[in-house]
Enzyme design. Structure first.
Site, PDB file in Angstrom:
ATOM      1  N   LEU A  14      26.845  22.856  20.657  1.00  0.00           N
ATOM      2  CA  LEU A  14      26.742  22.079  19.425  1.00  0.00           C
ATOM      3  C   LEU A  14      25.930  22.870  18.399  1.00  0.00           C
ATOM      4  O   LEU A  14      24.809  22.535  18.055  1.00  0.00           O
ATOM      5  CB  LEU A  14      26.108  20.715  19.722  1.00  0.00           C
ATOM      6  CG  LEU A  14      26.433  19.573  18.772  1.00  0.00           C
ATOM      7  CD1 LEU A  14      27.930  19.423  18.552  1.00  0.00           C
ATOM      8  CD2 LEU A  14      25.878  18.275  19.294  1.00  0.00           C
ATOM      9  N   HIS A  15      26.526  23.964  17.919  1.00  0.00           N
ATOM     10  CA  HIS A  15      25.875  24.796  16.901  1.00  0.00           C
ATOM     11  C   HIS A  15      26.110  24.178  15.518  1.00  0.00           C
ATOM     12  O   HIS A  15      26.586  23.037  15.415  1.00  0.00           O
ATOM     13  CB  HIS A  15      26.372  26.241  16.986  1.00  0.00           C
ATOM     14  CG  HIS A  15      27.850  26.382  16.788  1.00  0.00           C
ATOM     15  ND1 HIS A  15      28.414  26.536  15.544  1.00  0.00           N
ATOM     16  CD2 HIS A  15      28.879  26.370  17.673  1.00  0.00           C
ATOM     17  CE1 HIS A  15      29.727  26.632  15.666  1.00  0.00           C
ATOM     18  NE2 HIS A  15      30.038  26.522  16.954  1.00  0.00           N
ATOM     19  N   MET A  16      25.808  24.862  14.466  1.00  0.00           N
ATOM     20  CA  MET A  16      25.779  24.299  13.118  1.00  0.00           C
ATOM     21  C   MET A  16      27.091  23.646  12.683  1.00  0.00           C
ATOM     22  O   MET A  16      27.088  22.525  12.186  1.00  0.00           O
ATOM     23  CB  MET A  16      25.377  25.374  12.097  1.00  0.00           C
ATOM     24  CG  MET A  16      25.255  24.837  10.679  1.00  0.00           C
ATOM     25  SD  MET A  16      24.071  23.494  10.498  1.00  0.00           S
ATOM     26  CE  MET A  16      22.587  24.427  10.291  1.00  0.00           C
ATOM     27  N   ALA A  19      27.851  20.481  14.699  1.00  0.00           N
ATOM     28  CA  ALA A  19      26.773  19.519  14.425  1.00  0.00           C
ATOM     29  C   ALA A  19      26.999  18.865  13.070  1.00  0.00           C
ATOM     30  O   ALA A  19      26.793  17.657  12.904  1.00  0.00           O
ATOM     31  CB  ALA A  19      25.414  20.201  14.481  1.00  0.00           C
TER      32      ALA A  19
END
Length: 88
Positions: A14-16, A19
């Site tokens: 769940l990176h940028m 997210a």
């Protein structure tokens, strides 16, 4: 209150980008959402909180929704997580 546990499927966790997709989708609902991963419990409508949870591929994540539209919110959360945020 409704909840469900998932395994994070997208390869990068769940990176940028995912997210941001998550928070934008959850903001459409009136209900509150909490995300639990390991020993961290965070506000599911806060991008900063989601990022600090450091959710990686393969992590077990519990999503807890509470409020008037909790069922619809959990359904959307499931759709996002199970699709891998379209990164697979």
């Amino acid at each position: 209150m409704v909840s469900k546990t998932f395994v994070m499927k997208n390869p990068s966790g769940l990176h940028m980008r995912p997210a941001q997709i998550w928070v934008k989708a959850m903001a459409r609902y009136e209900s509150d959402v909490i995300v639990k991963c390991g020993d961290k419990t965070v506000n599911g409508k806060s991008i900063l909180s989601i990022m600090t949870a450091c959710i990686k591929c393969g992590d077990s994540v519990t999503v807890i929704c509470s409020g008037r539209d909790e069922a619809a919110m959990l359904e959307k959360a499931a759709e996002l997580i199970e699709s891998g945020f379209e990164e697979r």
